[in-house]
Enzyme design. Sequence first.
Site, PDB file in Angstrom:
ATOM      1  N   HIS A  78       5.719   9.293  13.126  1.00 30.41           N
ATOM      2  CA  HIS A  78       4.675   8.818  12.217  1.00 30.41           C
ATOM      3  C   HIS A  78       5.239   8.757  10.793  1.00 30.41           C
ATOM      4  CE1 HIS A  78       0.908   8.703   9.886  1.00 30.41           C
ATOM      5  NE2 HIS A  78       1.322   9.772   9.239  1.00 30.41           N
ATOM      6  N   ASP A 107      14.273 -19.287  -5.784  1.00 29.96           N
ATOM      7  CA  ASP A 107      14.314 -18.416  -4.604  1.00 29.96           C
ATOM      8  C   ASP A 107      15.043 -17.142  -5.012  1.00 29.96           C
ATOM      9  OD1 ASP A 107      13.943 -19.343  -1.290  1.00 29.96           O
ATOM     10  OD2 ASP A 107      14.749 -17.376  -1.814  1.00 29.96           O
ATOM     11  N   TRP A 143      10.254  14.144   9.731  1.00 26.57           N
ATOM     12  CA  TRP A 143      10.973  13.005   9.147  1.00 26.57           C
ATOM     13  C   TRP A 143      12.085  13.501   8.230  1.00 26.57           C
ATOM     14  CZ3 TRP A 143      11.883  10.536   4.381  1.00 26.57           C
ATOM     15  CH2 TRP A 143      11.335  11.163   3.241  1.00 26.57           C
ATOM     16  N   SER A 171      19.299  -2.430   5.500  1.00 27.37           N
ATOM     17  CA  SER A 171      18.290  -3.424   5.135  1.00 27.37           C
ATOM     18  C   SER A 171      17.793  -3.189   3.718  1.00 27.37           C
ATOM     19  CB  SER A 171      17.120  -3.347   6.120  1.00 27.37           C
ATOM     20  OG  SER A 171      16.013  -4.050   5.628  1.00 27.37           O
ATOM     21  N   SER A 172      17.464  -1.931   3.393  1.00 28.71           N
ATOM     22  CA  SER A 172      16.955  -1.631   2.045  1.00 28.71           C
ATOM     23  C   SER A 172      17.996  -1.891   0.981  1.00 28.71           C
ATOM     24  CB  SER A 172      16.544  -0.163   1.951  1.00 28.71           C
ATOM     25  OG  SER A 172      15.483   0.093   2.804  1.00 28.71           O
ATOM     26  N   HIS A 255      14.048  12.824  -3.005  1.00 31.65           N
ATOM     27  CA  HIS A 255      13.119  12.755  -4.099  1.00 31.65           C
ATOM     28  C   HIS A 255      13.066  11.376  -4.757  1.00 31.65           C
ATOM     29  CE1 HIS A 255       9.878  14.188  -6.240  1.00 31.65           C
ATOM     30  NE2 HIS A 255      10.339  13.403  -7.200  1.00 31.65           N
ATOM     31  N   GLU A 257      13.599   8.784  -3.355  1.00 35.84           N
ATOM     32  CA  GLU A 257      12.945   7.937  -2.351  1.00 35.84           C
ATOM     33  C   GLU A 257      11.437   7.878  -2.567  1.00 35.84           C
ATOM     34  OE1 GLU A 257      13.606   5.887   0.018  1.00 35.84           O
ATOM     35  OE2 GLU A 257      11.721   5.860   1.118  1.00 35.84           O
ATOM     36  N   TYR A 259       9.873   8.147  -5.301  1.00 31.09           N
ATOM     37  CA  TYR A 259       9.590   7.319  -6.460  1.00 31.09           C
ATOM     38  C   TYR A 259       9.824   5.854  -6.144  1.00 31.09           C
ATOM     39  CZ  TYR A 259       8.586  11.454  -8.928  1.00 31.09           C
ATOM     40  OH  TYR A 259       7.988  12.609  -9.298  1.00 31.09           O
ATOM     41  N   SER A 270      -0.429  -2.616 -12.755  1.00 30.55           N
ATOM     42  CA  SER A 270      -0.282  -3.163 -14.109  1.00 30.55           C
ATOM     43  C   SER A 270      -0.502  -4.663 -14.166  1.00 30.55           C
ATOM     44  CB  SER A 270       1.109  -2.829 -14.654  1.00 30.55           C
ATOM     45  OG  SER A 270       1.311  -1.440 -14.639  1.00 30.55           O
ATOM     46  N   HIS A 304      12.841  21.037  -5.917  1.00 32.73           N
ATOM     47  CA  HIS A 304      11.475  21.563  -5.892  1.00 32.73           C
ATOM     48  C   HIS A 304      10.904  21.485  -4.475  1.00 32.73           C
ATOM     49  CE1 HIS A 304       9.955  17.277  -7.062  1.00 32.73           C
ATOM     50  NE2 HIS A 304       9.763  17.431  -5.777  1.00 32.73           N
ATOM     51  N   HIS A 305      11.654  20.884  -3.557  1.00 33.97           N
ATOM     52  CA  HIS A 305      11.269  20.912  -2.155  1.00 33.97           C
ATOM     53  C   HIS A 305      11.834  22.147  -1.485  1.00 33.97           C
ATOM     54  CE1 HIS A 305       9.976  16.638  -2.269  1.00 33.97           C
ATOM     55  NE2 HIS A 305      10.959  16.508  -3.128  1.00 33.97           N
ATOM     56  N   THR A 330       4.284   9.916 -16.339  1.00 39.10           N
ATOM     57  CA  THR A 330       3.301   9.442 -15.372  1.00 39.10           C
ATOM     58  C   THR A 330       1.924   9.415 -16.007  1.00 39.10           C
ATOM     59  OG1 THR A 330       4.636  10.583 -13.718  1.00 39.10           O
ATOM     60  CG2 THR A 330       2.534   9.699 -12.996  1.00 39.10           C
ATOM     61  N   LYS A 333       1.363   6.451 -18.222  1.00 39.90           N
ATOM     62  CA  LYS A 333       0.993   5.220 -17.513  1.00 39.90           C
ATOM     63  C   LYS A 333      -0.502   5.196 -17.204  1.00 39.90           C
ATOM     64  CE  LYS A 333       4.079   3.308 -14.746  1.00 39.90           C
ATOM     65  NZ  LYS A 333       5.031   2.505 -15.497  1.00 39.90           N
ATOM     66  N   ARG A 452       1.874  23.478   8.083  1.00 42.20           N
ATOM     67  CA  ARG A 452       1.939  22.100   8.550  1.00 42.20           C
ATOM     68  C   ARG A 452       2.808  21.988   9.787  1.00 42.20           C
ATOM     69  NH1 ARG A 452       5.961  18.983   4.334  1.00 42.20           N
ATOM     70  NH2 ARG A 452       5.721  17.302   5.838  1.00 42.20           N
TER      71      ARG A 452
END
Lengths: 527, 188, 378
Positions: A78, A107, A143, A171-172, A255, A257, A259, A270, A304-305, A330, A333, A452
């Site tokens: 998931h 293009d 994951w 791909s990314s 991390h 990732e 963002y 925006s 921080h993880h 943040t 914004k 979890r």
Amino acid sequence: MNTTTTADSHEHHDHKPKGIMRWVLTTNHKDIGSLYLMFSFLMFIIGGAMAMVIRAELYQPGLQIVEPNFFNQMTTVHGLIMVFGAVMPAFTGLANWLIPMMIGAPDMALPRMNNWSFWILPMAFTILLSSLFMEGGGPNFGWTFYAPLSTTYAPDSTALFVFAIHIMGISSILGAINVVVTIINMRAPGMTYMKMPLFVWTWLITAFLLIAVMPVLAATVTMVLTDKYFGTSFFAAAGGGDPVLFQHIFWFFGHPEVYIMILPSFGIISAIVPTFSRKKLFGYSSMVYATSSIALLSFLVWAHHMFTTGMPVAAELFFMYCTMLISVPTGVKVFNWVATMWRGSLTFETPMLFAIAFIVLFTIGGFSGLMLAITPADFQYHDTYFVVAHFHYVLVTGAIFSIMAAAYYWLPKWTGYMYDEKLGKLHFWTSVISVNVLFFPMHFLGLAGMPRRVPDYALQFADFNQLVSIGGFAFGLSQLIFLVVVIKCARGGDKAPAKPWEGAEGLEWDMPSPAPYHSHTTPPRVK
Amino acid sequence: MTEKTSLAQKNKRLIVRLFSIIGVMFCFGFALVPLYDVFCEVTGLNGRNVVRSEAPSTLIDTSRTVRIEFTTSVSPGMPWHFKPVTKAIDVHPGENKVVKFSAFNPTKHKIIGQAIPSVSPGLASLYLNKTECFCFNQQPLNAGENVEMGLVFFISPDLPEHIKTMTLSYTLFNVSDSVSPPEIAALF
Amino acid sequence: MRKIIMISAATSTVVLSGSAKSNSESSPINLTQGVTDISQSVYDLHMIILTICAIIGVVVFGAMFYAIVNHRKSKGAQAAQFHESTKVEIIWTVIPFFILIGMAIPATTTLIEMEDDSASDITIKITGSQWKWHYEYFDHDFGFFSLLTTPQDQIQNKSEKGENYLLEVDRPLVIPVNKKIRFLITADDVIHSWWVPAFAVKQDANPGFINGAWTKVNEPGIYRGQCAELCGKDHGFMPIVVKVLSEADYDVWLADQLKDVEKAKQDEQQALASTLTMAESMTLGEQVYVARCAMCHQVGGEGIAGAFPKIKGSPIALGDIAAHIDVVVNGKPGTAMQAFANQLTAKELAAVITYERNAWGNDTGDVVQVSDVKPEAK
């Protein structure tokens, strides 16, 4: 912004093949954008189905529906599907559709590589999903695939998992290269960097983040492969390695990732908020600087993880302070969006509803993030449902809502038809109510002590879990409304004018709806 | 025509630059492995740092004592009995000490073990100097063999004041599988 | 406007703190205040941050909703033209920065308090493995495993769930009140994490390394926690139970435990001398198998294809006895099969191996004796 365009609606260059081969061979950014978006919605449904399995099992205490090992596969896949199959491809699809139109380019810079970048994705996910049917099952280690659970103690399908991740990464990365080259080299004359729509800015920065960190993921996943199959000991103490090293390398990717998964949202909001406020975005340059600071800071906060892994105090303090600091840009914004709405002339069509919901609910996710940043408190929140609540707020009511807002906003441009506003509003209201029933109680579950990644739980967690599951089923069902809206719109409806939204600004609104297959064949002049 | 070529050229240059960043970052991912080791050595993070000392210490700080505790773990799949002979001692920083660990192979096969050290608090590992340690080498034991392995160490006199107790843990792993037959022959 | 802020902040604080109830009861909505000084500091910190966030939320969302109500086109609002202000940007960058500093100070103090594990009275080594905890009392050289005791029947919904469903163990960790307890935490296989919310202690158990933590409990009682790092299929089934006794009661308990250790040693000597019958072995063996082996190899011995090998009809269970004993007693390196030498008594080992060789139609007729197992075991 005024432009002069030559009429480019003639389509005599347009010999696209008919049927399936059109889609297989296309190098057109609009087609590829559509492919990414359709693929991401399919993955959203599949990943969502897995979430339904999870919530069905967690509806009541006890094991009713699945075995714990399969449950772990569901939570793992998931997560992988939503991150790499739904959110990231959706943003890439939006990038493909919109960036060339917004900067006056005909293009993307590398159209054939663009086709490849898309088509390897269904391959990768076929491999990942088929691993669920292998003996021993698919990936079941979360994951985040911490070692040694993902090495010595992982099922045989791990090799396929690694292979699929490599392909998604490629791909990314290729997509990101395309975006950077397009934005840097193909802006129309007069489109300076500080005149670019914020959506283009946020994607430019996101693309740089992707280029910087996806290769680190590739390295991480390769080391997992060699530790498991080729006798290396990167993460095994016996051979001089360290399981905590895995976490450092993974989160150095992980991390930035997250963002990567939110910056394009900021660009979308925006674009939408000023349109429906009939007022320019407040603080454009501030928004650019804030986005850049968030991107830079995102490299400094990975541990921080890992507050419970046994780091020395000095390190924990460093990461706590840097993480807290991210809330400053943040917040800036959020304030700018509210200031845009302030004393505007507001209307509340479906895109605006989703955008407003984003602002409120993403901010709530930001608050729980700030709480998590506080190391001593994190000792009580880490690996509980409090974290699950936090990241679902920022990813579902954050990223996913922004993607839906974008879909509603640009569907008229893409299809040439207005979507059904009543159905759109129905989709919004059912989603926003059910998503909060689904994720808000998770804060309480975490604070009350529920860990979890568990298929079963103690009795004091039963009531909230049942409520959460009901919210989950309702949210899942609500997304079918969205499917109906999109299909209905593609087939027909009220004809959309070039600029269906009164307050909209940008080059894409100067061209007819639907946008011509080849747009900006001669570059516009931007004043 | 010229415009198109120069765009193609600009693209190519940029693409090359971007791919080189990708290459660098991929290598950086792997470079994090030795970087982590260096970082651990410098900061004592994770307490796995092993300070090898060439010579025993000569300076003793008699003004204070530090309590050193010893604990052992045996990894699953490693059937040896492995225990510290002394569970804890009080030492002066700078004082050379010898402690022993006993290991017994109760099985019917030759087994090679590797002890991995870990210190808590992690910072203390920077000040634990080992002159000789059985953890420096792989340890071979024949079937039914009993051995006492030694650790010769001293605590640096510049150990921070606030560290009054530290625990040195050894986890013993069975590494027989990763040693080649000629190496095994050489060990036994 | 200010009234709205004050009322909302006050309400949310009252609601959440009201639900914290007494120290040791778990609240349905809020973090526990716990039973240690540290857990109380953590709770206070949590409430401060939460309140500040709530206030900021009310202000920001308040402004937004005000605009939604009053600046709508349908109400005739005309859009203003302003779209930037350096002054305002600076203000709303600097103010949050100072708020963060206000948060960082108590956070730093609490963290430094938590890290000071010096001058402890008792040291306990905690080892996590799939899927149980092991507690070793460092000063007395004795330890024991702590496993979930909730019966499968309850988990499978065949009988009603008990009050402490999934949070009960056979042997809780026992510690005295008011003493500083130091924990050395490690793991045998994958990463686990030892967490007791009432103590605000959570540290990862990393295989091959030790992590330190400490606590000093102010109130006797029973406190329950869970493993907090995904560690395989039974991650949700390896709880932690800590029984905090008065100092006097603790001393009595400890003395009893040490006596039991002596008695167990004597029992083992006796078992060596006696002979096990097939019937005895099958009964004891089945008990041991269901409690300790079935979680992976399944009650019917069929294993899980691709994950855990079957024992029913397997070459090991039907083949060489010494090889079978070796696998059970010494484990199989590089796999999840643990060494059970230190987890079961020699009699239990002999019985379970006999059971495996004769159950499910294996029927080898072998009866393993304690002396067969003993040379390999302790």
